[in-house]
Scaffold this motif. Structure first.
Motif, short mmCIF file in Angstrom:
data_model
loop_
_atom_site.label_atom_id
_atom_site.label_comp_id
_atom_site.label_asym_id
_atom_site.label_seq_id
_atom_site.Cartn_x
_atom_site.Cartn_y
_atom_site.Cartn_z
N LEU A 193 59.35 19.88 57.61
CA LEU A 193 59.04 21.01 56.73
C LEU A 193 58.16 22.00 57.48
N VAL A 194 58.59 23.28 57.52
CA VAL A 194 57.83 24.35 58.15
C VAL A 194 57.58 25.43 57.11
N ARG A 195 56.30 25.71 56.83
CA ARG A 195 55.95 26.70 55.82
C ARG A 195 55.54 28.04 56.41
N ASP A 196 55.53 28.15 57.72
CA ASP A 196 55.16 29.40 58.39
C ASP A 196 56.42 30.16 58.77
N PRO A 197 56.68 31.32 58.19
CA PRO A 197 57.93 32.05 58.49
C PRO A 197 57.95 32.64 59.89
N MET A 223 68.56 24.58 60.47
CA MET A 223 67.54 25.02 59.53
C MET A 223 68.16 25.39 58.19
N THR A 224 67.41 25.15 57.11
CA THR A 224 67.82 25.52 55.76
C THR A 224 66.64 26.16 55.05
N GLU A 225 66.86 27.35 54.42
CA GLU A 225 65.80 28.02 53.68
C GLU A 225 65.57 27.29 52.35
N LEU A 226 64.30 27.18 51.98
CA LEU A 226 63.94 26.52 50.72
C LEU A 226 63.36 27.56 49.77
N ARG A 245 60.97 26.26 55.22
CA ARG A 245 62.28 25.94 55.78
C ARG A 245 62.35 24.45 56.13
N LYS A 246 63.53 23.90 55.92
CA LYS A 246 63.81 22.51 56.27
C LYS A 246 64.56 22.48 57.59
N THR A 247 64.05 21.68 58.53
CA THR A 247 64.70 21.56 59.82
C THR A 247 65.21 20.13 59.99
N THR A 248 66.30 20.03 60.70
CA THR A 248 66.90 18.72 60.96
C THR A 248 66.52 18.26 62.36
N ILE A 249 65.93 17.08 62.44
CA ILE A 249 65.56 16.48 63.72
C ILE A 249 66.62 15.44 64.05
#
Length: 577
Positions: free
Chosen positions: A498-502, A511-514, A520-524
């Motif tokens: 989870l990344v909250r910094d645009p 990446m998927t916008e939430l 944004r949700k990123t896939t590792i």
């Protein structure tokens, strides 16, 4: 007078000789009158007995009256009753004095070096001279440096331990110091391509700890045994940013056996204090778990309750069910087990930073709170086939509140903060676990553990950095008495961050916008880490070894922006004495 006496003796002698002559004459006449026959015996001469010289006694007997000395004899007759019981009984073993047949090698020194600036050193000392007492200590050091800017790691451990058996109880304990150092080396850039981590800051964790336990020894002869244990744990934990956590925990149990019943209780108290530059928290948990257990040859049933009270900066009390069953479907080969319970899970800085050492400073938006297992139901089957095959399969269902996850901190994306799963209802986890240990032969041993988890969360989009599938396997090959080879495999399925910094650049990630919050949700991606090692014993005391870690050479990420070390090789010498 004398003359008359002499005449009498003369007449007497004359008469005797005359009689003898007459008797001889009469016998001669009878012989002449008997006619000779074939059985007749002619007497040549008179019989004269003659003894041989060998049997003659040439010593005159001592006729003096002497009494030989006779010693006084005393007899001690043991009054022992003969035991002829037909039943069997336990044999009384005669204790023998302790003697050592060989010198044990409990001590070793290990040194090594490798690529990526790897330096390894270990010293382990232990004394088993006394049968009931063991003392020892150890020192360890490992340091490495990766290919990325300030990608450094170092670890030091120092400890002293001891164990002794004092009649009906056993006492053991350990005191030590652990240190782990790294840097916030996260490779992060903004959408304009600017590096957001120009000067990776240092991070170090210092842990001073103590643990001690007093446990009653098991008496197999006691049918109404009373067992107990008392344990104390304490630690002082800190990092490079003045975050400190101190904890003292006391726990114990008592158990009384009454025929097929066991009555007892588990009791514990955990007192924890967390302090930061702008944060102060008291997090204390007290538990009591009374139970009654029904135990037979093929079954074990435990019924009880778990009372948990949280106090400190906040207070909360919960009562959870506690019940377990273990039934031998096929004794020693297959046991069916199951149960239901609940508990409060302590969230501590020490455990969080061991899992993720790049956790940022605590504060109002990054705080500590405990999670609660409202209910956990589990069941499965386990067993073994001798000493060569063991297995366990377990399925579970958990309803849990307040699970902690990690998310990238806004403004400092190379550091992480905590986010908690909150909602009106508890979240659920359905999981399956499997364990297997197989000794194929005296040469090959294989083991492994597999986990599947499915999350149903109330608030968060994903269980951040929590894999749904994880496999850990190992194998060991004893090629000979001198050569050993082992290997390990770690596979983890894909996770999400989870990344909250645009402003953070995520172009290299799926990446998927939430929503409209900018999160944004990123896939590792999933990864596999394969390692192997070998050791050759040159002599009984000296050996050489080599180990290869991350043999696939992939710079995979367990946490976002933090790639792991690539292929690294360590080799060296160990000496045992």
């Amino acid at each position: 007078m004398i003359f008359q006496t002499s005449m009498r003796y003369g007449y007497l002698l004359t008469g005797i000789f005359s009689g003898m002559i007459m008797m001889g004459y009469a016998q001669e006449e009878r012989r002449d009158e008997r006619s000779a026959t074939i059985d007749s015996i002619d007497v040549v001469r008179d019989y004269r007995p003659i003894l041989a010289d060998a049997v003659k006694i040439r010593r005159s007997p001592d006729m003096s009256n002497k009494r030989q000395y006779q010693p006084k004899l005393a007899y001690q007759i043991l009054d022992r009753k003969l035991d002829i019981n037909t039943g069997t009984k336990q044999l009384a073993i005669q204790e023998m004095p302790f003697t050592r047949t060989q010198t044990l090698t409990n001590n070793y020194v290990k040194i090594g070096a490798g690529n990526l600036g790897t330096i390894l050193g270990e010293v382990h000392l232990s004394s088993d001279y006394y049968v009931d007492t063991r003392l020892g200590g150890y020192v360890k050091h490992l340091s490495q440096q990766g290919t990325y800017e300030e990608q450094k790691f170092s670890s030091q451990q120092v400890g002293v331990f001891g164990r002794t058996i004092l009649g009906p109880v056993t006492l053991d304990g350990e005191i030590g110091f652990n240190r782990y150092g790294t840097r916030f080396y996260g490779v992060v850039g903004d959408v304009d391509g600017t590096n957001l981590n120009l000067n990776p800051a240092k991070q170090a964790f210092n842990d001073i700890y103590f643990t001690g336990e007093l446990t009653s020894n098991y008496d197999e002869q006691a049918t109404d045994a009373f067992s107990y244990s008392l344990k104390a744990d304490a630690y002082s934990y800190s990092n490079a940013y003045d975050t400190k956590e101190s904890a003292v925990a006391l726990s114990g149990y008592v158990n009384k056996q009454l025929n097929v019943f066991n009555v007892g209780a588990n009791i514990s108290g955990d007192f924890t204090s967390v302090k930061d530059a702008s944060y102060d928290l008291g997090n204390n948990i007290a538990r009591i778990n009374p139970y009654i257990r029904f135990q037979g040859s093929n079954y074990n049933i435990t019924l009880g309750a778990n009372f948990v009270s949280e106090f400190g900066d906040s207070s909360r009390t919960n009562i959870f069910p506690s019940a377990e069953i273990d039934f031998a479907l096929i004794p020693q080969f297959a046991h069916i087990f199951g149960g239901i319970n609940g508990d409060v899970n302590k969230t501590s800085v020490k455990e969080l930073t061991k899992e993720n050492p790049w956790l940022g400073a605590l504060g109002n938006t990054n705080y500590i709170r405990n999670s609660v297992d409202r209910m956990q139901v589990f069941g499965g089957i386990k067993g073994n086939a001798g000493a060569t095959f063991g297995y366990k399969v377990k399925a579970f269902y958990r309803r849990i509140e307040g699970m902690p996850f990690y998310a990238v901190t806004p403004g400092t994306p190379y550091a992480f903060q905590l986010v908690y799963e909150d909602g009106e209802n508890a979240s659920t986890i359905i999981g399956l676990e499997g364990e297997l240990n197989v000794r194929v032969s005296e040469v090959v041993t294989i083991g492994g553990k597999l986990n599947f988890n499915e999350y149903d969360l109330q608030r968060e989009e994903e269980a951040w950095y929590m894999p749904k599938m994880r496999l850990a396997a190992n194998a060991r090959f004893n090629i000979s008495d001198k050569l050993y080879i082992d290997g390990e495999l770690l596979f983890q399925g894909q996770t999400y961050g989870l990344v909250r910094d645009p402003n953070v650049d995520l172009s290299e990630y799926s990446m998927t916008e939430l929503g409209s919050t900018g999160a944004r949700k990123t896939t590792i991606p999933s990864f596999a880490d394969l390692s192997a090692g070998a050791e050759y014993r040159v002599t009984d005391q000296i050996g050489v070894y080599m180990r290869l870690n991350n043999m696939l050479g992939t710079h995979y990420e367990r946490y976002l922006f933090y790639p792991r070390l690539g292929l690294n090789v360590i080799g060296g010498v160990n000496f045992s004495f």
